[in-house]
Design an enzyme around this catalytic site. Structure first.
Site: not given
Ligand code: ADP
Length: 543
Positions: A185, A330, A439, A444
């Site tokens: 990640t 994940e 916040k 929020w």
């Molecule tokens: P990175 O941090 O490298 O981008 P990830 O691809 O695992 O890693 O990111 C996942 C995160 O991206 C999710 O936990 C969420 O916060 C955000 N995310 C993914 N898809 C969406 C979506 N359609 N809308 C809003 N947030 C999203």
């Protein structure tokens, strides 16, 4: 009493075997890193993956060894994947957009033994490998005549290696729980953490992805995964494409609007997947040049929230349905999709928008729950928000080398770090990442919701909202705007544009025009970088 069906270990070599046996002539088309368009088929790719396996075995690679790739989406990269995974080694996809120090950390943490690299990244590897003692060999994924002179240790030329290796190798034969892929990640907090996929989780994720509500892949589809294979497994398409016998079109190093448009037209792409910033680039190219892409029926957009303006533009100007997806490294990564059920699809288009901007519902195989910070479940009423928790056979149970300790709650759910709501229709909506939420006065404010509206203003290219310290309210939102080229600055018109679309108290206290908004390693707005860039900023009147 146990059932009496066969034990058939779910290992991913069976996916490429299936593609070879039943869709062997189907094409995989790549824009090669060297430039030309290269065509292969699943049958050819299968044989070449077996050659990769034999080369690895000859070099002494053992089950469980981590073999990394530092590469764009191409046929060669896919062959290397299947060649590595087929013999029980672990394919570790490195994200080349990370900072060199992060790559060094990740390679050392994973203890990668070898790295398959594209020509583009040879200089990057030359700079970092002296700090990565575990890496004993580098395979440059190119032809003999384009092989660069390099100071990399034990550099091999991919095509030469393949020409000398045999296709005779037995794949599989190990436990389906065997590790198969490793992806870190991006580590927006703390060090990057390794997500270790198993053959079983990837196989099940492939089946899950073949549901019509997800990729809906068939042999009739021509799929263009712009989302990189190093970004959560190209959202499963490098497995789902061959599993369904779909033609694949792989964009290599070029993901700008013009290059993507060319591939769509020349290959007849019907379905594609990418993060919003890539789609914004394609949209600009199409509009500026008055172009259409009639073969494309659906696009999957995910990785960050999809602005309403993007959904409308694809629908109204190009007749393309946007499917929004939410997920994370994940979660393999598919978590939810914004498919509208018939009751909602029957509404006038404008009314559907309330759901289209949400992240949607999970496919079979994914369980979701909302919990507050005391662990109590939160009702699905569309406005109570809480921690989004997820469970299933394709969701992480722990990080590699147990980094971060136990990551599941007492019911076995993983905390996504996202704050969200779920409405009566079951549609989940991300309010924010927990660390980005603003916040203000004990309540929020969703930065995502404001951004998605602000970016719909015709003068705006990119918009981001962050919290700035406030003496009375703790934090107040500030809207950062990167204007389209040639547009003039006028703070008030951007605040006026938000009126009536968000609660009044959510209105940002200030608008700041910036030359650029940093994007992170997966093409999303880099909030951490942005906060760093704005660290000396003070709200007007906040001292
Ligand atoms: P990175 O941090 O490298 O981008 P990830 O691809 O695992 O890693 O990111 C996942 C995160 O991206 C999710 O936990 C969420 O916060 C955000 N995310 C993914 N898809 C969406 C979506 N359609 N809308 C809003 N947030 C999203």
């Amino acid at each position: 009493m146990l059932g009496l069906m066969q034990d058939w270990p779910l290992t991913v070599d069976k996916i490429i075997d299936h593609a070879k046996n039943w869709h062997g002539h189907r094409e995989v088309v790549s824009r090669s890193v060297e430039g030309p368009i290269v065509r292969t088929t699943y049958a050819e790719m299968h044989g070449r993956s077996k050659r990769v396996s034999n080369a690895l075995l000859a070099w002494g690679v053992k089950p469980g060894d981590r073999i990394a790739t530092l590469a764009w989406n191409t046929g060669r990269h896919m062959e290397a994947w299947y060649g590595i995974m087929g013999i029980g080694a672990v394919c570790h996809t490195l994200n080349p957009r990370l900072f060199p120090e992060q790559l060094i950390y990740i390679i050392n943490h994973a203890e990668d033994r070898m790295i398959f690299v594209d020509l583009t990244f040879v200089p990057l590897l030359e700079a970092i490998l002296p700090h990565c003692p575990s890496v004993k060999k580098v395979i440059v994924m190119t032809d003999e005549w384009t092989m660069p002179a390099t100071k990399l240790p034990a550099a091999e030329c991919y095509e030469q290696v393949l020409s000398e290796a045999s296709e005779d190798v037995t794949w599989g034969g190990f436990d389906e729980q065997t590790a198969c892929g490793l992806c870190y990640t991006s580590g927006t907090t703390g060090n990057p953490k390794g997500v270790l996929y198993s053959h079983r989780s990837n196989f099940i994720h492939t089946l899950l992805g073949l549901q019509t509500t997800v990729l809906g892949a068939t042999p009739n589809e021509v799929i263009l995964p712009v989302v990189p294979m190093f970004h959560a497994n190209a959202w499963g398409i490098a497995f789902g494409g061959p599993a369904a016998g779909s033609k694949l079109v792989l964009p290599g190093a070029k993901m700008d609007g013009e290059s993507i448009y060319e591939l769509i037209v020349s290959e007849g792409v019907t379905f594609s997947a990418a993060v919003p910033t890539v789609w914004q680039g394609l949209l600009t190219h199409l509009r500026d040049n008055k172009l259409q892409i009639p073969t494309v029926k659906r696009v999957l957009i995910g990785g960050s929230a999809v602005p309403e303006s993007l959904i409308r533009a694809f629908h109204d100007e190009f007749g393309i349905e946007v499917l929004q997806g939410w997920g994370m490294t994940e979660t393999s990564p598919i978590g939810t999709l914004s498919n509208l059920p018939p009751e909602l699809a029957a509404l006038p288009y404008d009314e559907q928008m309330k759901w289209r901007v949400k992240q949607g519902t999970p496919p079979l195989g994914v369980e979701l729950k909302l919990k507050d910070y005391d662990g109590n479940e939160i009702p699905h009423d569309g406005h109570s928000y809480g921690r989004l928790m997820i469970k299933g056979p394709t969701i992480s149970g722990a990080y590699f080398k147990d980094e971060g300790g136990s990551i599941l709650d007492d019911e076995g759910f993983f905390d996504t770090g996202d704050v969200s709501t779920i409405d009566e229709q079951g549609f989940m909506q991300i309010t924010d990442r927990a660390k980005d939420v603003i916040k203000s006065g004990g309540e929020w404010i969703s930065s995502i919701e404001i951004e998605n509206i602000a970016v719909g203003h015709p003068k705006v290219e990119l918009a981001a909202v962050i919290g700035a310290a406030h003496p009375k309210w703790d934090e107040r939102p500030v809207l950062l705007i990167k204007l389209k080229p040639g547009e003039s600055e006028n703070k008030q018109e951007h605040l006026d544009f938000l009126q009536g679309k968000i609660a009044k108290w959510w209105t940002p206290d200030d608008v700041v025009f910036v030359d650029d908004i940093p994007l992170g390693a997966t093409g999303k707005i880099d909030k951490k970088g942005l906060r760093e860039q704005m660290k000396d900023y003070r709200l007007p009147g906040a001292g």
